[in-house]
Design an enzyme around this catalytic site. Sequence first.
Site, short mmCIF file in Angstrom:
data_model
loop_
_atom_site.label_atom_id
_atom_site.label_comp_id
_atom_site.label_asym_id
_atom_site.label_seq_id
_atom_site.Cartn_x
_atom_site.Cartn_y
_atom_site.Cartn_z
N LYS A 126 17.14 16.71 19.37
CA LYS A 126 17.94 16.90 18.16
C LYS A 126 18.93 18.01 18.41
CE LYS A 126 18.09 15.40 13.85
NZ LYS A 126 17.63 14.11 13.27
N ASP A 166 23.60 12.43 11.97
CA ASP A 166 22.57 12.96 11.07
C ASP A 166 23.36 13.52 9.88
OD1 ASP A 166 19.48 13.54 11.16
OD2 ASP A 166 20.34 15.33 10.28
N1 GLU Z 1 19.44 11.24 12.76
C1 GLU Z 1 18.69 10.03 12.73
C2 GLU Z 1 17.20 10.38 12.73
O1 GLU Z 1 16.82 11.37 12.15
C3 GLU Z 1 19.12 9.03 13.79
C4 GLU Z 1 19.02 9.50 15.21
C5 GLU Z 1 19.60 8.54 16.25
O2 GLU Z 1 20.11 7.49 15.86
O3 GLU Z 1 19.52 8.89 17.42
O4 GLU Z 1 16.37 9.69 13.23
#
Ligand code: GLU
Length: 444
Positions: A126, A166
Site C-alpha cells: 500500500k 484508493d
Molecule cells: N485500494 C483498493 C483496495 O483497498 C484496490 C487496490 C488495487 O486495486 O490494487 O483494495
Amino acid sequence: MSYVDEVIELIVKQNPGEAEFHQAVKEVLESLRVVVERNEEVYRREALLERLCNPERQIKFRVPWVDDKGQVQVNTGYRVQFNSSIGPYKGGLRLHPSVNIGIIKFLGFEQVFKNSLTGLPIGGGKGGSDFDPKGKSDREVMAFCQSFITELYKYIGADTDVPAGDIGTGGREIGYMFGQYKRIRGAYEGVLTGKGLSYGGSLARTEATGFGLLYLTDEMLKANKIDIAGKTVAISGSGNVAIYAAKKAHELKAKVVTVSDSTGWIYDSEGIDIDLLKEIKEVRRARLTEYAAARKSAEYHEGTGVWTVKCDIALPCATQNELNLDDAKALVANGCLAVAEGANMPTTLEATEYLQKNGVLFAPGKAANAGGVATSALEMTQNSERLSWTFEEVDAKLKQIMVNIFHNLDEAAKEYGVEGNYVIGANIAGFMKVADAMIAQGVC
Ligand code: GLU
C-alpha cells in the site's frame, strides 16, 4: 504468555504511535489464535508472526511540486511493500491529508490477507501521500503525480509491485502516474491498475469494488436464508465504492436510502438517484448539498448520522473507524440484519464485537471489498496477455471470485468451530495460504 499476545505486545512496542496499525494487527492475530495454537511449535521456530507483521520494506520520500501560484509545495510519499510471498506487491495509493506511515501500514497489512482471499497470485502493499487532491487544479494534480512517480518508479514494476487507486486516487491520477512512469522507464507495461480503457485498463474495474461488495453480501444473505430484494440499505461515503455498491444494490432490488461525504449525509426516501450522484461526485466533483438541492425526496444533514437511519443492511464505504460502538447500538436497535464493509476497517473493534454478539451478520472489508483488487489482478492478466476481455467476462469472473471468497471464509469458520464468524473465517482463510508460502520459501 501466548505466542499471539507476545507478538501483539512486540508490534505495539516496535511501532509506537501507529494506532490503526496496532488495531489491524490485534484484530487479525486475535482471530488467528486457534490456528496458531495448533501449529505453535513450527510458527514460533519460523518466527512466522513476527515476519508476517513486519513489512518487507517501507519507503518514505519527499514529493516536491509547484502549485499554480509558482509556490513550491512539499508532501511526503510512502510505499509499504508488506508481503510478496504469494505474488508481486499489490495495493492502492491513498492521497489524503490524514495519510501517515501508521495508516499505510495498517492498509498494507490488511491487503496481504485480502489479496490472498481473492485466490489470485498477488502479494500485499500500500502507498500514498498526505497530498490532498481536493480543490487542486488538474495541473497541480499532474505536477504532484509526476513528482510522486519520479521517485516511486525505482521500486515498482509489472512483476514487482503494481499500485492502483484508493481514496483520492482515481482515473485521472492513475493516468498522470502511468504517463510519467512510461516516460522515465521507456517501457509500456502494466505497472499500475485502474488505468483508462484506451491504455490498458480493464472493463468493470471502476465498478468492481462496489459490485463485488454486493455479490458477497448477497451470497452471505442467501447462506443465511435472507432475500436481498426489498431490503433497505444504508451506505456511507459517496466515492467510487459507494456509487457502484448503490448501483448494484438497486439492480438486486434493494433500496439504498443514504450516502455521505466528509461534511454531511443524505437521506433519500425514494432511493438514491445514482445518475445524479455520479454527475455530482464524478463530473462536478461537488458536495452532497447539490444532490439535496436537485432532488425533492432528499434531506441533507450536516455531520455524521447515516447509521441512525433504520435499515436492514449497512454498508460502510467511506473510511476507517467510521462506524463506532454507538453507531453499532443504533443499527442493532433499528433491527439491522447485516453489515458488510466496503471500506478498509470502517468498523471499530468494539462495534464489530457488539454487532456479532447481537446476531448481525458481519462481512469484514478484507473479504467484502476484495472485488477491487481482484479485478486489478484481472487487469494485470489482460495486460500480460495483451488482450482485453468484455465487461461481461470480467464481471462474471468477479462474481465468481466473490462467491468463492464467501464460501472459503464460511468453511474456515466452520472448520475452526466458529460458524458464522466471518471475521475469524476471513483471517484464517487469508492467512493459511500466505503462511504456507512463507514457510515453503524459507527464511526471507
Ligand atoms: N485500494 C483498493 C483496495 O483497498 C484496490 C487496490 C488495487 O486495486 O490494487 O483494495
